[in-house]
Write a protein that holds these residues in place. Sequence first.
Motif, PDB file in Angstrom:
ATOM      1  N   TYR A  27      -2.810 102.209  81.692  1.00 25.27           N
ATOM      2  CA  TYR A  27      -3.699 101.180  82.213  1.00 25.27           C
ATOM      3  C   TYR A  27      -2.900 100.058  82.869  1.00 25.27           C
ATOM      4  CZ  TYR A  27      -7.319 103.561  79.580  1.00 25.27           C
ATOM      5  OH  TYR A  27      -8.185 104.508  79.103  1.00 25.27           O
ATOM      6  N   ILE A  30      -1.227 101.376  86.165  1.00 24.16           N
ATOM      7  CA  ILE A  30      -2.192 101.455  87.273  1.00 24.16           C
ATOM      8  C   ILE A  30      -2.449 100.063  87.833  1.00 24.16           C
ATOM      9  CG2 ILE A  30      -4.625 101.876  87.857  1.00 24.16           C
ATOM     10  CD1 ILE A  30      -4.521 104.258  85.899  1.00 24.16           C
ATOM     11  N   ILE A  46      -2.561 106.752  93.507  1.00 21.23           N
ATOM     12  CA  ILE A  46      -2.267 106.065  92.242  1.00 21.23           C
ATOM     13  C   ILE A  46      -1.636 107.039  91.256  1.00 21.23           C
ATOM     14  CG2 ILE A  46      -3.281 104.837  90.281  1.00 21.23           C
ATOM     15  CD1 ILE A  46      -5.503 103.914  92.303  1.00 21.23           C
ATOM     16  N   THR A  50       2.132 106.612  89.643  1.00 20.71           N
ATOM     17  CA  THR A  50       2.303 106.392  88.204  1.00 20.71           C
ATOM     18  C   THR A  50       2.907 107.599  87.498  1.00 20.71           C
ATOM     19  OG1 THR A  50       0.056 107.158  87.719  1.00 20.71           O
ATOM     20  CG2 THR A  50       0.367 104.768  88.040  1.00 20.71           C
ATOM     21  N   VAL A  57      -5.676 109.295  85.262  1.00 17.93           N
ATOM     22  CA  VAL A  57      -5.805 108.121  86.130  1.00 17.93           C
ATOM     23  C   VAL A  57      -7.274 107.817  86.393  1.00 17.93           C
ATOM     24  CG1 VAL A  57      -5.330 107.226  88.455  1.00 17.93           C
ATOM     25  CG2 VAL A  57      -3.513 108.374  87.161  1.00 17.93           C
ATOM     26  N   LEU A  61      -9.031 104.375  85.470  1.00 16.15           N
ATOM     27  CA  LEU A  61      -9.635 103.558  86.521  1.00 16.15           C
ATOM     28  C   LEU A  61     -11.067 103.170  86.181  1.00 16.15           C
ATOM     29  CD1 LEU A  61      -8.231 105.255  89.730  1.00 16.15           C
ATOM     30  CD2 LEU A  61      -7.950 102.841  89.100  1.00 16.15           C
TER      31      LEU A  61
END
Length: 174
Positions: A27, A30, A46, A50, A57, A61
């Motif tokens: 978290y 991101i 993303i 990462t 992800v 998100l």
Amino acid sequence: MGVEEAKKIMMEHFANAARRFGLNELYGYIYGVLFFEDEPLSLGEIAERTGYSLSHVSTALKLLESVGLVKRVKKPGDKKAYYTAIKNIREWRREAYYKRLEEDIEQTKINLTRALKEIEGDDSEEAKRIRERIEFALERNAIAEKIVNIFLKNDEDEVLKKILECVEKKIREE
């Protein structure tokens, strides 16, 4: 040192902040990736940056979006969803944090009032104890409502400065 090292320091900061709140470091990573971007990124971008899977992800998100730290945006002519970080933490606190507190306070007031109505007319000892506790909770809830409204209706920095001035003055007087 340079830009990349500064980004790395902040990425670790965001990951550690996520851990402190009981979340997976993903978290924080991101949020960190999005924090430094000027343009929104796709889910795939993303995930690539990462090193986590698309499904991890995507799940992260959704949570970040629900708490108001990340915003989903559409680009004209593109069907993909893109994401950007809320970079103004003051804006985040106002829109996500204080508004959610306001909603919780309102829901608490509704439920406490409903519970109080349920014991209306009951003069048993147990009902009296419960009534006292509910009335106390309603008073505290009203105070919390006033405080949150002060933060929502005024500049947060000014409110915090005034609070500090009052507390420091009180301490000096004692």
